[in-house]
Design an enzyme around this catalytic site. Structure first.
Site, PDB file in Angstrom:
ATOM      1  N   LYS A 158       0.834  -1.117   0.075  1.00 36.35           N
ATOM      2  CA  LYS A 158       0.124  -0.038   0.144  1.00 36.35           C
ATOM      3  C   LYS A 158       0.829   1.279  -0.151  1.00 36.35           C
ATOM      4  O   LYS A 158       0.772   2.170  -0.714  1.00 36.35           O
ATOM      5  CB  LYS A 158      -0.768  -0.152   1.269  1.00 36.35           C
ATOM      6  CG  LYS A 158      -2.105   0.841   1.262  1.00 36.35           C
ATOM      7  CD  LYS A 158      -3.053   0.579   2.512  1.00 36.35           C
ATOM      8  CE  LYS A 158      -4.151  -0.458   1.862  1.00 36.35           C
ATOM      9  NZ  LYS A 158      -5.063  -0.627   2.961  1.00 36.35           N
ATOM     10  N   THR A 171     -13.758   4.566  13.779  1.00 37.33           N
ATOM     11  CA  THR A 171     -14.865   4.421  14.411  1.00 37.33           C
ATOM     12  C   THR A 171     -14.986   3.425  15.564  1.00 37.33           C
ATOM     13  O   THR A 171     -14.238   2.278  15.453  1.00 37.33           O
ATOM     14  CB  THR A 171     -16.198   3.661  13.567  1.00 37.33           C
ATOM     15  OG1 THR A 171     -15.997   4.798  12.498  1.00 37.33           O
ATOM     16  CG2 THR A 171     -17.454   3.876  14.238  1.00 37.33           C
ATOM     17  N   ARG A 227     -18.137   9.439   3.103  1.00 37.69           N
ATOM     18  CA  ARG A 227     -18.723   8.375   2.339  1.00 37.69           C
ATOM     19  C   ARG A 227     -17.639   7.821   1.287  1.00 37.69           C
ATOM     20  O   ARG A 227     -17.169   8.745   0.694  1.00 37.69           O
ATOM     21  CB  ARG A 227     -20.015   8.676   1.718  1.00 37.69           C
ATOM     22  CG  ARG A 227     -21.220   9.181   2.667  1.00 37.69           C
ATOM     23  CD  ARG A 227     -22.013  10.193   1.909  1.00 37.69           C
ATOM     24  NE  ARG A 227     -21.769  11.352   1.604  1.00 37.69           N
ATOM     25  CZ  ARG A 227     -22.023  12.168   0.782  1.00 37.69           C
ATOM     26  NH1 ARG A 227     -23.475  12.200   0.563  1.00 37.69           N
ATOM     27  NH2 ARG A 227     -21.619  13.418   0.461  1.00 37.69           N
ATOM     28  N   GLY A 260     -34.412  -2.826  -1.307  1.00 30.96           N
ATOM     29  CA  GLY A 260     -33.484  -3.378  -2.192  1.00 30.96           C
ATOM     30  C   GLY A 260     -32.772  -4.484  -1.470  1.00 30.96           C
ATOM     31  O   GLY A 260     -33.212  -5.005  -0.318  1.00 30.96           O
ATOM     32  N   CYS A 265     -18.461  -0.519   6.769  1.00 32.50           N
ATOM     33  CA  CYS A 265     -18.881   0.195   8.180  1.00 32.50           C
ATOM     34  C   CYS A 265     -20.066  -0.274   8.538  1.00 32.50           C
ATOM     35  O   CYS A 265     -20.126  -0.661   9.893  1.00 32.50           O
ATOM     36  CB  CYS A 265     -18.828   1.663   7.625  1.00 32.50           C
ATOM     37  SG  CYS A 265     -17.208   2.349   7.368  1.00 32.50           S
TER      38      CYS A 265
HETATM   39  P1  NAD Z   1      -8.812   0.230   6.061  1.00 29.83           P
HETATM   40  O1  NAD Z   1      -9.094  -1.409   6.236  1.00 29.83           O
HETATM   41  O2  NAD Z   1      -9.124   0.366   4.484  1.00 29.83           O
HETATM   42  O3  NAD Z   1      -7.520   0.806   6.537  1.00 29.83           O
HETATM   43  C1  NAD Z   1      -6.872   0.637   7.673  1.00 29.83           C
HETATM   44  C2  NAD Z   1      -5.317   0.827   7.447  1.00 29.83           C
HETATM   45  O4  NAD Z   1      -4.837   0.683   8.772  1.00 29.83           O
HETATM   46  C3  NAD Z   1      -4.745  -0.530   6.690  1.00 29.83           C
HETATM   47  O5  NAD Z   1      -4.091  -0.011   5.479  1.00 29.83           O
HETATM   48  C4  NAD Z   1      -4.005  -1.018   7.515  1.00 29.83           C
HETATM   49  O6  NAD Z   1      -2.742  -1.610   6.893  1.00 29.83           O
HETATM   50  C5  NAD Z   1      -3.576   0.060   8.308  1.00 29.83           C
HETATM   51  N1  NAD Z   1      -3.030  -0.499   9.977  1.00 29.83           N
HETATM   52  C6  NAD Z   1      -3.413  -1.410  10.583  1.00 29.83           C
HETATM   53  N2  NAD Z   1      -2.705  -1.408  11.728  1.00 29.83           N
HETATM   54  C7  NAD Z   1      -1.885  -0.394  11.776  1.00 29.83           C
HETATM   55  C8  NAD Z   1      -0.736  -0.007  12.408  1.00 29.83           C
HETATM   56  N3  NAD Z   1      -0.445  -0.405  13.674  1.00 29.83           N
HETATM   57  N4  NAD Z   1      -0.144   1.160  12.069  1.00 29.83           N
HETATM   58  C9  NAD Z   1      -0.225   1.623  10.760  1.00 29.83           C
HETATM   59  N5  NAD Z   1      -1.280   1.165  10.071  1.00 29.83           N
HETATM   60  C10 NAD Z   1      -1.995   0.125  10.387  1.00 29.83           C
HETATM   61  O7  NAD Z   1      -9.858   0.500   6.591  1.00 29.83           O
HETATM   62  P2  NAD Z   1     -10.825   1.882   6.665  1.00 29.83           P
HETATM   63  O8  NAD Z   1     -11.979   1.670   5.588  1.00 29.83           O
HETATM   64  O9  NAD Z   1      -9.740   2.931   6.064  1.00 29.83           O
HETATM   65  O10 NAD Z   1     -11.394   2.254   8.081  1.00 29.83           O
HETATM   66  C11 NAD Z   1     -10.665   2.731   9.051  1.00 29.83           C
HETATM   67  C12 NAD Z   1     -11.597   3.317  10.195  1.00 29.83           C
HETATM   68  O11 NAD Z   1     -12.122   4.537   9.712  1.00 29.83           O
HETATM   69  C13 NAD Z   1     -12.397   2.100  10.812  1.00 29.83           C
HETATM   70  O12 NAD Z   1     -12.740   2.551  12.088  1.00 29.83           O
HETATM   71  C14 NAD Z   1     -13.722   2.678   9.814  1.00 29.83           C
HETATM   72  O13 NAD Z   1     -14.839   2.181  10.678  1.00 29.83           O
HETATM   73  C15 NAD Z   1     -13.653   4.046   9.781  1.00 29.83           C
HETATM   74  N6  NAD Z   1     -14.163   4.956   8.972  1.00 29.83           N
HETATM   75  C16 NAD Z   1     -14.214   4.175   7.769  1.00 29.83           C
HETATM   76  C17 NAD Z   1     -15.019   4.912   6.543  1.00 29.83           C
HETATM   77  C18 NAD Z   1     -14.916   4.471   5.210  1.00 29.83           C
HETATM   78  O14 NAD Z   1     -15.644   4.749   4.306  1.00 29.83           O
HETATM   79  N7  NAD Z   1     -14.302   3.367   4.998  1.00 29.83           N
HETATM   80  C19 NAD Z   1     -15.725   6.126   6.781  1.00 29.83           C
HETATM   81  C20 NAD Z   1     -15.684   6.436   8.112  1.00 29.83           C
HETATM   82  C21 NAD Z   1     -14.976   5.914   9.334  1.00 29.83           C
END
Ligand code: NAD
Length: 475
Positions: A51, A138, A171, A273, A280
């Site tokens: 990544k 979250t 989003r 649907g 999430c």
């Molecule tokens: P994701 O899985 O896409 O990304 C998480 C990243 O964290 C990964 O790249 C992983 O390698 C990295 N990671 C894990 N442990 C680590 C560490 N110790 N040090 C550094 N990097 C580390 O997840 P996401 O969708 O980005 O979601 C992340 C958080 O944000 C979650 O809590 C989610 O609920 C929240 N969130 C997500 C969204 C969304 O639309 N995806 C929206 C709002 C909130």
């Protein structure tokens, strides 16, 4: 904490804070790019070397409109860089956003908080000067208070550190816009000095008039979880009503349009649907259920249980409809599945209802051919045994049954007459109630959907001429 800097005020000569973003997935990569766009030197940290290599080359390892352009721009400008070395990133930065995942724990409804704990500890133990740790992931209510214990335990003696919570509402598919121009900013637990730093970091959206809500840690955590719980409830509500519509012969789409005109209700998240999925909503309502149970908030547990059950039941309704449409069994039937992403404008297939239904039909012996405009690679990684087509037409060619499972614009706009000319049987299950039914029916299709009566099929004779024309047009 001591504020590392103050807002860019001409009387103040201190430099703007440097930002580290721990975790560069959907949330973190977008947040890091947005911080750079807002003018801050930003360092993204992740544990996934692939990544990091992609992001450093200006490539985004997932589909998010506008994000590659922003990352490329700021990697080139030097404002944004990515590293696996948390120690150097933390030493260089003043404000540390924790953006790592909080997936559902295996075998439980609870959130897996190990990534948040390890990222917070990673920041705390590498602090070399005062730091503000801002949680964005979250998390269940009570997590941030516990993380403060980790910060207190691992921050080197004599260094001033503070942890606040600033949940994220972006989003997927609109993440860049939502991060640069959020509809509200919420943070909790900040001292006056920390509050000043966060206001400096978000100076651009605040100047645009974005409402700011500052509160305690628990409320900040719960705002995010409650927002997702409400959205999930709205979807499951309309899906429950769609069952009534099916039985009573009513039309849930018209009903939702009519409900949506009421400003107290609104039209969004009222599409009946296949239901919600993604990384999430499902895991967030389950984590809420789990935490509510721990805290003895039984009503929340019961409500979320219903929401989850209704939602998962929609997948079964579509599977049952497919089996029925195929004459009682899908064994060896050729089924085209259009859509794999959990919603349009993303390639995210985490807990995707579309992919779930496709896999379930495959398990029942159907020959499933799937196409999605963006989620082919992510879908293939999850379910390599399905067949993948290069185009919607390719997926549909010769199919006995077509399932529309993600409401991509290009699917909604597809020419039903051209597709009618290549399909085996003109039967489509519109599991997102998104197709222009009249056009599809006029092209000879039987259209089945959830909560909408199936319109009468246009007699074959009056379609044949149109289909021949369409076939010519498609070629
Ligand atoms: P994701 O899985 O896409 O990304 C998480 C990243 O964290 C990964 O790249 C992983 O390698 C990295 N990671 C894990 N442990 C680590 C560490 N110790 N040090 C550094 N990097 C580390 O997840 P996401 O969708 O980005 O979601 C992340 C958080 O944000 C979650 O809590 C989610 O609920 C929240 N969130 C997500 C969204 C969304 O639309 N995806 C929206 C709002 C909130």
């Amino acid at each position: 904490m001591t504020a590392p800097t103050t807002p860019t005020d001409s009387a103040d000569t201190r430099p703007a804070p440097v930002i580290s973003v721990i975790g560069t997935g959907y949330l973190g990569a977008t947040h890091a790019a947005a911080m750079a766009e807002m003018g801050f030197e930003t360092i993204g940290v992740d544990v996934d070397p692939a990544k990091l290599a992609a992001l450093s080359a200006g490539e985004v390892p997932f589909y998010e409109p506008g994000l590659p352009e922003l990352i490329t721009k700021h990697v080139a400008s030097g404002k944004l860089r990515f590293t696996a070395d948390i120690a150097s990133a933390v030493a260089a930065a003043d404000v540390h956003f924790v953006c790592v995942g909080t997936p559902q724990r295996a075998g439980s409804h609870a959130a897996n908080l190990s990534y948040v704990e390890s990222a917070t500890r990673g920041v705390a133990e590498h602090l070399t000067h005062p730091g503000l740790i801002v949680g964005k992931s979250t998390v269940p209510v009570g997590t941030a208070a516990r993380l403060r214990g980790i910060v207190a335990e691992f921050t080197p003696a004599g260094i001033d550190a503070e942890l606040v919570w600033n949940p994220e509402f972006l989003r997927e598919g609109k993440a860049v816009e939502d991060t640069l121009h959020p509809d509200r900013l919420v943070w909790g637990g900040a001292s006056p000095a920390a509050d000043a730093v966060i206001r400096e970091v978000y100076a651009a959206p605040i100047a645009e008039g974005t409402p700011v809500i500052t509160t305690d840690l628990a409320t900040a955590e719960l705002v995010k979880v409650s927002a997702n719980a409400f959205l999930a409830t709205k979807i499951s509500f309309i899906n429950a009503i769609s069952e009534m519509c099916t039985i009573a012969g009513a039309d849930v789409s018209t009903l939702a349009d009519a409900l949506g005109h009421d400003v107290r209700i609104g039209r969004k998240f009222l599409n009946a649907g296949l239901g919600f999925g993604g990384g999430c909503l499902p895991k967030d309502i389950r984590a809420l259920m789990h935490r509510a149970n721990e805290l003895g908030a039984g009503r929340v547990v019961g409500l979320m249980q219903q929401v989850d059950e209704i939602n998962m039941g929609q997948r079964q309704r579509v599977i049952d409809m497919a089996i029925e449409s195929a004459g009682g069994s899908v064994l060896n039937r050729r089924i085209a599945v259009v859509g794999a992403a959990f919603k349009p404008l993303t390639d995210d297939v985490r807990d995707s209802p579309a992919l779930n239904v496709a896999a379930a039909l495959h398990l029942r012996g159907a020959q499933v051919t799937l196409w999605d405009p963006e989620a082919m690679e992510t879908a293939r990684r999850s379910f390599p045994t399905l067949t993948y087509a290069e185009s919607m037409t390719g997926a549909i060619e010769g199919a006995d049954l077509v399932l529309v499972l993600t409401e991509w614009d290009e699917v909604v706009a597809a020419d039903p007459a051209a597709l009618a000319a290549v399909v085996g049987q003109r039967v489509v299950i519109d599991a997102r109630n998104c197709l222009p039914v009249d056009r599809w029916v006029a092209a000879g299709w039987t259209v089945r959907s959830l909560g909408r009566p199936s319109p009468a099929v246009v007699p074959a004779a009056s379609v044949a001429a149109g289909a021949t024309d369409a076939l010519a047009a498609a070629r």
